[in-house]
Design a protein around this motif. Structure first.
Motif, mmCIF file in Angstrom:
data_model
loop_
_atom_site.group_PDB
_atom_site.id
_atom_site.type_symbol
_atom_site.label_atom_id
_atom_site.label_comp_id
_atom_site.label_asym_id
_atom_site.label_seq_id
_atom_site.Cartn_x
_atom_site.Cartn_y
_atom_site.Cartn_z
ATOM 1 N N ASN A 1 5.623 -6.543 -18.786
ATOM 2 C CA ASN A 1 7.022 -6.679 -19.219
ATOM 3 C C ASN A 1 7.438 -5.415 -19.964
ATOM 4 N N ASP A 2 7.327 -4.272 -19.291
ATOM 5 C CA ASP A 2 7.582 -3.010 -19.982
ATOM 6 C C ASP A 2 9.006 -2.490 -19.776
ATOM 7 N N ALA A 3 9.897 -3.370 -19.271
ATOM 8 C CA ALA A 3 11.317 -3.030 -19.073
ATOM 9 C C ALA A 3 11.500 -1.824 -18.152
ATOM 10 N N ARG A 4 10.608 -1.666 -17.207
ATOM 11 C CA ARG A 4 10.728 -0.606 -16.200
ATOM 12 C C ARG A 4 10.633 -1.208 -14.805
ATOM 13 N N LEU A 5 11.148 -0.468 -13.848
ATOM 14 C CA LEU A 5 11.010 -0.863 -12.449
ATOM 15 C C LEU A 5 9.664 -0.363 -11.928
ATOM 16 N N HIS A 6 8.926 -1.226 -11.266
ATOM 17 C CA HIS A 6 7.655 -0.833 -10.643
ATOM 18 C C HIS A 6 7.773 -1.056 -9.136
ATOM 19 N N ILE A 7 7.424 -0.033 -8.366
ATOM 20 C CA ILE A 7 7.343 -0.186 -6.907
ATOM 21 C C ILE A 7 5.912 0.188 -6.518
ATOM 22 N N VAL A 8 5.212 -0.742 -5.903
ATOM 23 C CA VAL A 8 3.811 -0.503 -5.555
ATOM 24 C C VAL A 8 3.677 -0.489 -4.032
ATOM 25 N N ILE A 9 3.202 0.650 -3.511
ATOM 26 C CA ILE A 9 2.874 0.699 -2.084
ATOM 27 C C ILE A 9 1.406 0.272 -2.019
ATOM 28 N N CYS A 10 1.190 -0.978 -1.657
ATOM 29 C CA CYS A 10 -0.174 -1.531 -1.665
ATOM 30 C C CYS A 10 -1.010 -0.823 -0.594
ATOM 31 N N ASP B 1 -3.448 -8.307 6.754
ATOM 32 C CA ASP B 1 -4.441 -9.334 6.385
ATOM 33 C C ASP B 1 -4.261 -9.740 4.920
ATOM 34 N N LYS B 2 -5.343 -10.332 4.338
ATOM 35 C CA LYS B 2 -5.213 -10.887 2.981
ATOM 36 C C LYS B 2 -5.230 -9.850 1.861
ATOM 37 N N LYS B 3 -5.410 -8.573 2.193
ATOM 38 C CA LYS B 3 -5.506 -7.549 1.130
ATOM 39 C C LYS B 3 -4.299 -7.554 0.208
ATOM 40 N N VAL B 4 -3.165 -7.961 0.732
ATOM 41 C CA VAL B 4 -1.951 -7.987 -0.080
ATOM 42 C C VAL B 4 -2.129 -8.888 -1.314
ATOM 43 N N LEU B 5 -2.968 -9.923 -1.192
ATOM 44 C CA LEU B 5 -3.167 -10.837 -2.334
ATOM 45 C C LEU B 5 -3.796 -10.104 -3.516
ATOM 46 N N ASP B 6 -4.743 -9.184 -3.244
ATOM 47 C CA ASP B 6 -5.358 -8.387 -4.327
ATOM 48 C C ASP B 6 -4.295 -7.554 -5.027
#
Ligand SMILES: [Zn+2]
Length: 288
Positions: A27-36, A61-66
């Motif tokens: 909850n750091d009041a920033r936008l996070h975009i993660v390219i998994c 596959d299921k890697k997105v869950l990690d």
């Protein structure tokens, strides 16, 4: 007894510090975009400054869950929005497990007349959660209360209407949902697997951007000089598997990015890539 009370107080303080640390991390009041880093495919997780959780594609596959468990707090099991850019397996297979494990509030995709096998399976899983896929068209917009917005640039209703309903060779890539993410002065363009004809059409609407998720894993058909001139990204991110059988990213696309002096990050070489913005500035973290 006194020693026991002191030990207990020490443990309580430790627990409070730990909870505070975990809470402030997410909850750091920033936008996070993660390219998994999901290998050959796309999965992009967005957590906004006001904790709206968005997933764009689910990878092969299921890697997105990690990836989700690393970037969402353990007490948060709700994705406010899931977008499947198009129903090819390298973007959609992981979404089956996502829909089973997370509460999904809304699920959107491109409108296509046909259904891939994986799309049919997804629709069954969505129905079990009392959800159905809704469609996105140019101009559809999501906002949250803290200045975040995400506008759909593609597909247009005209592009959908011009699809030959009887074709056995539907060009799903060319109808990929493309969104422009904005937060303050920060802009990121997320492009699915669209080709350069589509990218040229939306470049004017996108305007100048900071981050480009390179279309179609860096395939040679994804970008043109004109597109890069109009959007002028500072950083290009390629979501791609190591030694994939398609030869992505293509030497042509890498050469084009180099010619335009755009810094390139790749999930096959750099691992997971996270972009963090306060709306004024942004920083980029690569796993490797
Ligand atoms: Zn793909």
């Amino acid at each position: 007894m006194k020693k026991l009370i002191l030990t207990f107080s020490g443990a309580s303080i430790g627990l409070v510090i730990l909870i505070f640390f975990v809470f402030s991390r997410f909850n750091d009041a920033r936008l996070h975009i993660v390219i998994c880093d999901v290998g050959q495919g796309d999965a992009i997780f967005i957590r906004t400054a006001s904790q709206t959780d968005i997933l764009i594609d689910g990878g092969p596959d299921k890697k997105v869950l990690d990836c989700l468990s690393r970037h969402m707090p353990f007490w948060d099991r709700t994705l406010d929005l899931v977008i499947m850019t198009h129903p090819d397996a390298d973007h959609s297979t992981g979404l089956v497990d996502v829909v089973k494990r997370y509460k999904v509030n809304s699920f959107y995709t491109e409108e296509v007349p046909g259904r891939t096998q994986i799309f049919k399976l997804l629709e069954t899983v969505l129905a079990e959660q009392k959800l159905s896929a809704k469609f996105l068209y140019t101009g559809d917009k999501f906002n949250d209360q803290n200045g975040f917005s995400m506008i759909t640039l593609w597909p247009s209703t005209e592009a959908i209407e011009s699809v030959d309903q009887n074709s056995t060779n539907l060009r799903l890539n060319e109808l990929s949902v493309i969104v422009l993410v904005s937060y303050g002065d920060f802009r990121a363009l997320l492009t699915g697997d669209a080709g350069s004809a589509v990218m040229d059409q939306i470049a004017g609407q996108a305007g100048s951007i900071n981050i480009l998720k390179v279309p179609h894993h860096g395939s040679k058909t994804g970008m043109s000089d004109e597109f890069l001139n109009l959007t002028d990204p500072e950083i290009a991110v390629i979501s791609v598997g190591t030694k994939n059988r398609y030869g992505h990213p293509s030497p042509f696309s890498l050469g084009l990015l180099e010619k335009h002096r755009i810094k390139v990050l790749r999930t096959d070489l750099d691992g997971e890539i996270e972009i963090i913005s306060d709306g004024l500035r942004y920083s980029v973290k690569a796993e490797k």
